[in-house]
Design a protein around this motif. Structure first.
Motif, PDB file in Angstrom:
ATOM      1  N   GLY A   1      44.701   9.617  34.515  1.00 10.74           N
ATOM      2  CA  GLY A   1      45.177   8.677  33.552  1.00 10.74           C
ATOM      3  C   GLY A   1      46.276   7.948  34.722  1.00 10.74           C
ATOM      4  O   GLY A   1      46.288   6.664  34.705  1.00 10.74           O
ATOM      5  N   PRO A   2      47.428   8.644  35.151  1.00 14.75           N
ATOM      6  CA  PRO A   2      48.335   7.922  36.163  1.00 14.75           C
ATOM      7  C   PRO A   2      47.423   7.272  37.281  1.00 14.75           C
ATOM      8  O   PRO A   2      47.951   6.150  37.702  1.00 14.75           O
ATOM      9  N   ARG A   3      46.408   7.939  38.022  1.00 15.88           N
ATOM     10  CA  ARG A   3      45.561   7.006  38.828  1.00 15.88           C
ATOM     11  C   ARG A   3      44.707   5.846  38.767  1.00 15.88           C
ATOM     12  O   ARG A   3      44.237   5.527  39.586  1.00 15.88           O
ATOM     13  N   ILE A   4      44.802   5.486  37.362  1.00 15.28           N
ATOM     14  CA  ILE A   4      44.271   4.320  36.907  1.00 15.28           C
ATOM     15  C   ILE A   4      45.075   3.244  37.520  1.00 15.28           C
ATOM     16  O   ILE A   4      44.737   2.117  37.859  1.00 15.28           O
TER      17      ILE A   4
ATOM     18  N   LEU B   1      55.373   5.043  20.545  1.00 19.06           N
ATOM     19  CA  LEU B   1      56.513   5.672  21.690  1.00 19.06           C
ATOM     20  C   LEU B   1      56.304   4.886  23.087  1.00 19.06           C
ATOM     21  O   LEU B   1      57.286   4.626  23.680  1.00 19.06           O
ATOM     22  N   PRO B   2      55.185   4.424  23.519  1.00 19.57           N
ATOM     23  CA  PRO B   2      55.141   3.727  24.828  1.00 19.57           C
ATOM     24  C   PRO B   2      55.697   2.423  24.630  1.00 19.57           C
ATOM     25  O   PRO B   2      56.484   1.881  25.556  1.00 19.57           O
ATOM     26  N   MET B   3      55.808   1.690  23.401  1.00 21.04           N
ATOM     27  CA  MET B   3      56.318   0.494  23.156  1.00 21.04           C
ATOM     28  C   MET B   3      57.930   0.569  23.301  1.00 21.04           C
ATOM     29  O   MET B   3      58.577  -0.327  23.969  1.00 21.04           O
TER      30      MET B   3
ATOM     31  N   GLY C   1      54.902   1.812  41.148  1.00 20.78           N
ATOM     32  CA  GLY C   1      55.418   0.420  41.231  1.00 20.78           C
ATOM     33  C   GLY C   1      56.739   0.148  40.806  1.00 20.78           C
ATOM     34  O   GLY C   1      57.387   1.248  40.217  1.00 20.78           O
ATOM     35  N   GLU C   2      57.213  -0.854  40.665  1.00 20.16           N
ATOM     36  CA  GLU C   2      58.731  -1.198  40.439  1.00 20.16           C
ATOM     37  C   GLU C   2      58.719  -2.087  39.166  1.00 20.16           C
ATOM     38  O   GLU C   2      59.799  -2.470  38.811  1.00 20.16           O
ATOM     39  N   SER C   3      57.746  -2.469  38.727  1.00 26.66           N
ATOM     40  CA  SER C   3      57.565  -3.287  37.426  1.00 26.66           C
ATOM     41  C   SER C   3      57.881  -2.397  36.265  1.00 26.66           C
ATOM     42  O   SER C   3      57.800  -1.298  36.251  1.00 26.66           O
ATOM     43  N   VAL C   4      58.193  -3.208  35.105  1.00 29.06           N
ATOM     44  CA  VAL C   4      58.728  -2.628  33.902  1.00 29.06           C
ATOM     45  C   VAL C   4      57.402  -1.755  33.210  1.00 29.06           C
ATOM     46  O   VAL C   4      57.244  -0.573  32.803  1.00 29.06           O
ATOM     47  N   GLY C   5      56.144  -2.388  33.748  1.00 29.96           N
ATOM     48  CA  GLY C   5      54.773  -1.796  33.032  1.00 29.96           C
ATOM     49  C   GLY C   5      54.665  -0.470  33.992  1.00 29.96           C
ATOM     50  O   GLY C   5      54.363   0.357  33.483  1.00 29.96           O
ATOM     51  N   ALA C   6      54.761  -0.677  35.366  1.00 29.18           N
ATOM     52  CA  ALA C   6      54.613   0.689  36.082  1.00 29.18           C
ATOM     53  C   ALA C   6      55.691   1.620  35.597  1.00 29.18           C
ATOM     54  O   ALA C   6      55.114   3.121  35.641  1.00 29.18           O
ATOM     55  N   LEU C   7      56.855   1.462  35.565  1.00 28.95           N
ATOM     56  CA  LEU C   7      57.950   2.387  34.743  1.00 28.95           C
ATOM     57  C   LEU C   7      57.567   2.924  33.576  1.00 28.95           C
ATOM     58  O   LEU C   7      57.538   4.087  33.203  1.00 28.95           O
ATOM     59  N   THR C   8      57.035   2.099  32.523  1.00 28.30           N
ATOM     60  CA  THR C   8      56.615   2.505  31.308  1.00 28.30           C
ATOM     61  C   THR C   8      55.369   3.569  31.507  1.00 28.30           C
ATOM     62  O   THR C   8      55.358   4.436  30.783  1.00 28.30           O
ATOM     63  N   ALA C   9      54.412   3.045  32.297  1.00 25.16           N
ATOM     64  CA  ALA C   9      53.164   4.179  32.462  1.00 25.16           C
ATOM     65  C   ALA C   9      53.622   5.456  33.092  1.00 25.16           C
ATOM     66  O   ALA C   9      53.041   6.454  32.546  1.00 25.16           O
ATOM     67  N   GLN C  10      54.770   5.513  33.837  1.00 26.95           N
ATOM     68  CA  GLN C  10      55.135   6.789  34.332  1.00 26.95           C
ATOM     69  C   GLN C  10      55.823   7.526  33.326  1.00 26.95           C
ATOM     70  O   GLN C  10      55.777   8.658  33.157  1.00 26.95           O
ATOM     71  N   ARG C  11      56.815   6.876  32.706  1.00 23.78           N
ATOM     72  CA  ARG C  11      57.563   7.366  31.497  1.00 23.78           C
ATOM     73  C   ARG C  11      56.675   8.028  30.373  1.00 23.78           C
ATOM     74  O   ARG C  11      57.308   9.043  29.664  1.00 23.78           O
ATOM     75  N   GLY C  12      55.768   7.461  30.022  1.00 23.60           N
ATOM     76  CA  GLY C  12      54.834   8.217  29.338  1.00 23.60           C
ATOM     77  C   GLY C  12      53.716   9.058  29.513  1.00 23.60           C
ATOM     78  O   GLY C  12      52.889   9.237  28.844  1.00 23.60           O
ATOM     79  N   GLY C  13      54.068   9.487  30.860  1.00 23.90           N
ATOM     80  CA  GLY C  13      53.043  10.517  31.376  1.00 23.90           C
ATOM     81  C   GLY C  13      52.827  11.427  30.701  1.00 23.90           C
ATOM     82  O   GLY C  13      51.643  12.014  30.488  1.00 23.90           O
TER      83      GLY C  13
END
Length: 530
Positions: free
Chosen positions: A223-226, A32-34, A72-84
């Motif tokens: 988790g998010p605060r990493i 799912l995160p992918m 953040g505004e990177s794809v990685g940051a958005l993905t990390a939030q979306r998978g929260g």
């Protein structure tokens, strides 16, 4: 004899018993995160679009409450939030796995049988924890590998993967501790899930109200605060490791200070005589299923409140991105971006409701294997009445859950657009439109139980396939015939301007056919079948 004697053999037994279920939830949660990252790459190709989306998300307290903050505004940051929210699912899967192989084994009497062999006193708990820990860590590594394959940085991907894995480790240990406190598996699950709910409430309150200290009190908030992809604060990983060690240090001594089959908390004694409601199989089935219906309804009601509150802002956050507007409109109908968002989220609620239907249907299997069905069927209770008493809740339960979800979503969305009388019935109808597809999977579970009871758990695999087709079908550009294998592909988008009810009737007919065939097969096979 060592206190860990026999652990290796118990690990092999657990892996044997969970050879389908364990890989299933690991692979689904790893993929799912992918899919989220791939979607963000396609939908927000420029930094300006990502910045606008991140700003809109950060301003909406409902989205932040559900998924967590975005750093953040990177794809990685958005993905990390979306998978929260996946952290909650990982935690739930981990604690249920441990309880299944500890307290459930004792309640069924299998732990006592194994205890008559050469088995150390810590072997049972250790084996369950080791297998679950290993599954969580494998999940984290697969998640990281998948995110790297999409083009995200390796360090951030590993940080995100380990964050989810260690949240699973924490709640696996919570499950091990809860298993020592009560003499029933249901009680242990209730205690562990209550802890998970409290942790989610703390994280939700802290993030939504911007009170950082509250979120730091919750393992789900670590988790998010990493801050994966935005600084990668590795030291935060020490917090779940330390908490898991502390919980294990409490659970292990408790596991040997109580009698086998007993819990530290005294059981609540029921009345000396049964009430009139338990006079028949339907009353007994209601007693067995009512707790699940209640807690699923409460959970989905709260989720609906959050989703409805976020709908208006979610629609506004994608304005100006023509590609995303087109996709969201195709997903949820042509009546607006907010309705598109609601259509997409309610379809996910339908998948979850199908999970409830499968769980309720498979209760029959556990009643049979635990030896409680045979004494009932030795009385005047017929096989048909007994099976129908459980099938009833496999059908009614998803309807109740979806109706509550639609009501809560319509209430908060109606308040946000100042049209509660108009939006409330629309959202309830949109939620209930997912019901026939959920019934198909519940009917499949009944069919497998009646025909091939050993393979009844395959219904969970079918649900996982439906989730993957729904989440990854468009991203991977799969063939339409493959997407059509999922009953949820045929669910009409009732929030659109024009839709037809024919698929709903056809899906309902398929569900009834599957359940009826399962009933016929159950009446003809031996009991119990192993």
């Amino acid at each position: 004899m060592s206190t860990l004697t026999g652990t290796r053999h118990l690990v092999r037994l657990i892996l044997r018993r969970d050879r389908v279920l364990l890989p299933l939830w690991v692979l689904v949660l790893a993929v799912l995160p992918m899919s989220y990252a791939t979607s963000f790459f396609e939908l927000f190709p420029t930094a300006a679009e990502r910045a606008a989306y991140a700003a809109g998300t950060a301003r909406n307290p409902s989205i932040v409450a559900l998924l967590g903050p975005v750093y953040g505004e990177s794809v990685g940051a958005l993905t990390a939030q979306r998978g929260g929210f996946l952290l909650v699912i990982i935690a739930l899967a981990s604690l249920l796995t441990v309880i299944r192989h500890t307290r459930t084994e004792e309640e069924a009497g299998r732990r006592e049988l194994l205890g008559g062999t050469v088995l150390g006193r810590y072997a049972g708990l250790t084996a369950a924890l080791l297998v679950t820990y290993a599954a969580d860590l494998l999940l984290g590594l697969l998640t990281a590998a998948g995110l790297v394959a999409t083009g995200l940085p390796a360090a951030g991907s590993l940080a995100y993967g380990l964050a989810g894995a260690l949240v699973g480790v924490v709640f696996a240990t919570v499950g091990g501790l809860a298993a020592q406190l009560t003499e029933t598996a249901g009680g242990a699950r209730g205690i562990a899930i209550a802890v998970l709910g409290a942790a989610f409430a703390l994280r939700l309150a802290g993030d939504a109200a911007e009170r950082e200290w509250l979120s730091w009190l919750s393992p789900l908030g670590w988790g998010p605060r990493i801050r994966a992809y935005e600084g990668d604060r590795w030291w935060v990983l020490a917090l779940p490791v330390a908490l898991s060690a502390l919980l294990a240090a409490v659970a292990y001594p408790l596991s040997v200070r109580r009698d086998l089959g007993a819990g530290l908390l005294p059981p609540r004694l029921g009345p000396a005589t049964a009430g009139e409601s338990l006079a028949g199989p339907f009353g007994l089935a209601w007693r067995l299923h009512r707790g699940q219906i209640l807690w699923w309804s409460v959970g989905f009601g709260l989720l609906g409140l959050i989703l409805g509150g976020a709908a208006k802002a979610a629609g506004s956050s994608v304005e100006g991105n023509p590609q995303l507007e087109q996709i969201m409109t195709r997903i949820g109908g042509a009546s607006g971006l907010a309705e598109a968002y609601l259509g997409a989220t309610l379809s996910l609620a339908g998948l979850a409701a199908a999970g409830y239907g499968i769980q309720a249907a498979l209760r029959m299997r556990s009643e049979e294997t635990d030896g409680r069905a045979e004494p009932l069927l030795a009385t005047g209770v017929t096989r048909t009445r007994w099976l129908l008493s459980h099938v009833l809740f496999a059908l009614v339960g998803p309807a109740v859950v979806l109706a509550v979800t639609g009501f809560a979503t319509g209430l908060t969305y109606g308040i946000s657009v100042h049209d509660v009388p108009g939006e409330l019935p629309r959202m309830v109808g949109a939620a209930l439109a997912q019901l026939p597809a959920a019934w198909v999977l519940a009917g499949l579970a009944v069919l497998l139980y009646g025909l091939l009871p050993r393979l009844a758990g395959v219904a969970w695999a079918v649900l996982a396939v439906c989730v993957l087709l729904g989440q990854l079908g468009a991203v991977l550009e799969l063939s339409q015939w493959l997407l059509d294998l999922s009953p949820f592909t045929h669910t009409p988008q009732v929030l659109a301007d024009h839709w037809h009810a024919t698929p709903l009737w056809l899906l309902t007919a398929v569900a009834l056919l599957l359940a009826t065939t399962g009933l016929t097969a159950f009446r003809r096979r031996d009991l119990p079948t192993t």
